[in-house]
Scaffold this active site. Sequence first.
Site, PDB file in Angstrom:
ATOM      1  CG  HIS A 317      -5.623  -7.487 -14.562  1.00 30.73           C
ATOM      2  ND1 HIS A 317      -4.323  -7.501 -14.109  1.00 30.73           N
ATOM      3  CD2 HIS A 317      -5.558  -7.273 -15.887  1.00 30.73           C
ATOM      4  CE1 HIS A 317      -3.515  -7.283 -15.138  1.00 30.73           C
ATOM      5  NE2 HIS A 317      -4.238  -7.151 -16.231  1.00 30.73           N
ATOM      6  CE  LYS A 505       0.085  -5.048  -0.295  1.00 28.62           C
ATOM      7  NZ  LYS A 505       0.224  -5.848  -1.490  1.00 28.62           N
ATOM      8  NE  ARG A 506      -5.587   3.107  -4.733  1.00 27.60           N
ATOM      9  CZ  ARG A 506      -6.222   3.777  -5.705  1.00 27.60           C
ATOM     10  NH1 ARG A 506      -5.600   4.071  -6.829  1.00 27.60           N
ATOM     11  NH2 ARG A 506      -7.466   4.162  -5.535  1.00 27.60           N
ATOM     12  CE  LYS A 511      -4.415  -3.823  -3.268  1.00 28.36           C
ATOM     13  NZ  LYS A 511      -3.359  -4.627  -3.913  1.00 28.36           N
ATOM     14  CB  THR A 613       3.489  -6.482  -9.394  1.00 25.78           C
ATOM     15  OG1 THR A 613       2.729  -5.296  -9.158  1.00 25.78           O
ATOM     16  CG2 THR A 613       2.893  -7.268 -10.543  1.00 25.78           C
ATOM     17  CE  LYS A 617       6.285  -2.992  -8.369  1.00 29.50           C
ATOM     18  NZ  LYS A 617       5.175  -2.052  -8.137  1.00 29.50           N
TER      19      LYS A 617
HETATM   20  C1  LIG Z   1       3.899  -2.207  -7.788  1.00 32.73           C
HETATM   21  C2  LIG Z   1       2.996  -1.095  -7.525  1.00 32.73           C
HETATM   22  C3  LIG Z   1       1.671  -1.337  -7.159  1.00 32.73           C
HETATM   23  C4  LIG Z   1       1.103  -2.734  -6.987  1.00 32.73           C
HETATM   24  O1  LIG Z   1       1.324  -3.167  -5.661  1.00 32.73           O
HETATM   25  P1  LIG Z   1       0.576  -4.437  -5.062  1.00 32.73           P
HETATM   26  O2  LIG Z   1       1.221  -4.630  -3.731  1.00 32.73           O
HETATM   27  O3  LIG Z   1       0.861  -5.584  -5.975  1.00 32.73           O
HETATM   28  O4  LIG Z   1      -0.849  -4.102  -4.957  1.00 32.73           O
HETATM   29  C5  LIG Z   1       0.842  -0.258  -6.922  1.00 32.73           C
HETATM   30  N1  LIG Z   1       1.297   1.011  -7.030  1.00 32.73           N
HETATM   31  C6  LIG Z   1       2.564   1.276  -7.363  1.00 32.73           C
HETATM   32  C7  LIG Z   1       3.016   2.696  -7.450  1.00 32.73           C
HETATM   33  C8  LIG Z   1       3.462   0.245  -7.628  1.00 32.73           C
HETATM   34  O5  LIG Z   1       4.724   0.531  -7.962  1.00 32.73           O
END
Ligand SMILES: *Cc1c(COP(=O)(O)O)cnc(C)c1O
Length: 772
Positions: A317, A505-506, A511, A613, A617
């Site tokens: 990952h 995101k985190r 990022k 991911t 979304k």
């Molecule tokens: C999808 C998701 C992530 C991953 O987000 P990235 O933008 O790909 O880092 C992290 N936390 C939650 C709650 C998510 O639903």
Amino acid sequence: MIRDYISARWIKTNKVYTETSEKQVYYFSMEFLLGRILNTNLINTGLLDTCQTALAELGIDLAGLEQQEPDAGLGNGGLGRLAACFLDSMAALGLPGHGTGIRYKYGLFEQRIVDQQQVELPDNWLKDGYIWEYRKADKAVTVKFGGTVQMRRINGRLTFEHSGFEAVRAVPYDVPIIGYGNNTVNTLRLWNAEPIQAEFDLACFNRGEYLKAVEYKHWVERVSMILYPDDNYDEGRSLRLRQQYFFVSAGVQSIIRRFKKTGLPIRQLADKVAIHINDTHPAVAIPELMRILLDEEGLSWDAAWDITTRTVSYTNHTIMPEALEKWPEVMFKAQLPRIYLIVEEINKRYCNEVLTKCFCRQEQLAGIAIIAGGNINMAHLAVVGSHSVNGVAAIHTEILKKHLLQPFYQLHPGKFNNKTNGITHRRWLIKANPGLARLLNDTIGECWIKHPGDLINVLQYRDDPAFKQQIAAVKQHNKALLASYIKNKYGLTIDPCAIFDVQIKRIHAYKRQLLNIFHIMDLYNRLRQDPACDIVPRTFIFAGKAAPGYYIAKQVIKLINMLAEQINRDPVIREKIKVVFLENYSVSLGELVFPAADVSEQISTASKEASGTGNMKFMMNGALTIGTLDGANVEIKNAVGAENIFIFGLTAEEVMTFYRQGGYSVWDVYNKDERLKTILNQLINGSVRGAQEEFRSLYDSLLYNNDEYFVLKDFSAYVDAQTLLDNAFRDQAGWLGSSIHNIAKAGIFSSDRSIREYADDIWKIRPVIIPG
Ligand SMILES: *Cc1c(COP(=O)(O)O)cnc(C)c1O
């Protein structure tokens, strides 16, 4: 009621799996970020409308009821959410696949913002009980830690006797994973750590060893107490290693026990069982399976190794050095003495094999050795002990082959493959965006629900003005819902007609939330200079947690909140831009935000985001991406075409070339860009209202620590891309066309596609029909 409704199917599913003795896969993951599952269980069983209507007759609002369910946050971010999407897809496709993990008493902390800073509160998600779990005390197993191992030769056979260990009772709690539109109910098995005796031993108490008994109980319970709150970072703590071995050993033992009930010889294990390890966290599954096959089943090393490597497969990952797990040999040996011996033997044999096979010299083994420099390299163990190694997006897999795992790729090219991540469209579209789902059903029929690739059928409406108006109305509705949430929670008014520009995101340096902030500061500076400056009104929305010990990430949160305070109140700029930080990013918050976004910020330093991911979304909900050529952004761009996405910045190759050269010239960029210079100085000269010296650390990380993530280097390209985006939004017809185009092409990012690929190429498992 739902529990009762599916319980017969659950039993039936297990019965059919046993009777048909089909091969089953076990997805081992330290994290499962499930979120709430009442609504998706209703969707999957087909009972949503019935329940909604029935509850309405009783005067109960289903949406309100759903809020009563705790958001199961047994994960940090993308990796844990991927595991949850994969479980949903396996069940939907009728595949015999289950999850194996830890029943953390405390999930990921709840985030609050107090005085503009992150504060962490414990997530006591089990306090009122968890309706979906079933304790299976009769299926408990024992896991052993510490002690010593005696090697003996008995009748010519080596035996290993483990003594002086501390034993932990692993008790499974099973959660049903309900398939969509079929009768499949798979299992997520979460292991809980308990003392061997239910209550500490009274005999001990009588002998005056009361304290010892209580200490033991607390030591045991710590094992499944907390989820480590680090995302893409390796803490290297001994409790974490204990957690890993705890759930892996329990999981493997229960798989073997189940397999042996079939009566098949153990040599056939790999024909009936696949074990998948989500990142290296469960990599001790390899030596643990070896231990059972050698010490308990009495197989030879070669036979055990053959079975193990044919059973286990591994997903990588990340390529970030600070996230790669390396356990100090001394710690590993003390905690897991027998497992250590096995790892040592795996390493010895593998190194010898490589030496003889490719006639290389001892020094060249450094790139592949499992044990080196006093550490155990878990990625190397995972690669050597698996028959398949996959990356999570095309570009990431290429980087694995060319860089991080290059020596292994040279030796075993056939092991390596790509499996681009995906998201379950049942949660992220049907559940999160019912308005869009309805519009799609009315326009192209319902086929896309079973076959998300059929979303492509909306492409023919890409230039249909009536359809565009409907798409716009859905988006407007979702934006109004988010605006009203923000109004209620924070008292802040935002204009649903503004561009909703979202980065959730985190919070992590790679990022690059800072790059987004710098664009906001630049816009703000321009508006202050010229309040009539013609920009499309925008609301910048952020959400995300920082690891509690990650100082720079917490400073980023503080900066966002301080800027929000200043910008949102500034009468001069006349509400042209607003900034919002939403507390406590979680699956449930995401379900509110993704459908309301116009713009998806995917701006990581190229090469750093393995897949992402969140990007998928957003796309599936009709947002347009602004992003770098990193992770799955590359595949999103290939799917939608360059006209329907905003790509900018350094490429992964360019970034890696700079790293080889020791970085780039930060001061050259700084001196040549007046706007950037202004922004950087504003960080430290009191321009951020209320701030004194607090952002010096951010300033220094950019200018005096070589801007490791190329924020300054990519700044002007990013601002240019944002200008293009602003212009594109003015052409609403064009924008809506692109939005439809993104939705139409989102089908390949359903986790159903990912899981089909895993099932066909890696696990070799087939769907099993469960009769009604
Ligand atoms: C999808 C998701 C992530 C991953 O987000 P990235 O933008 O790909 O880092 C992290 N936390 C939650 C709650 C998510 O639903």
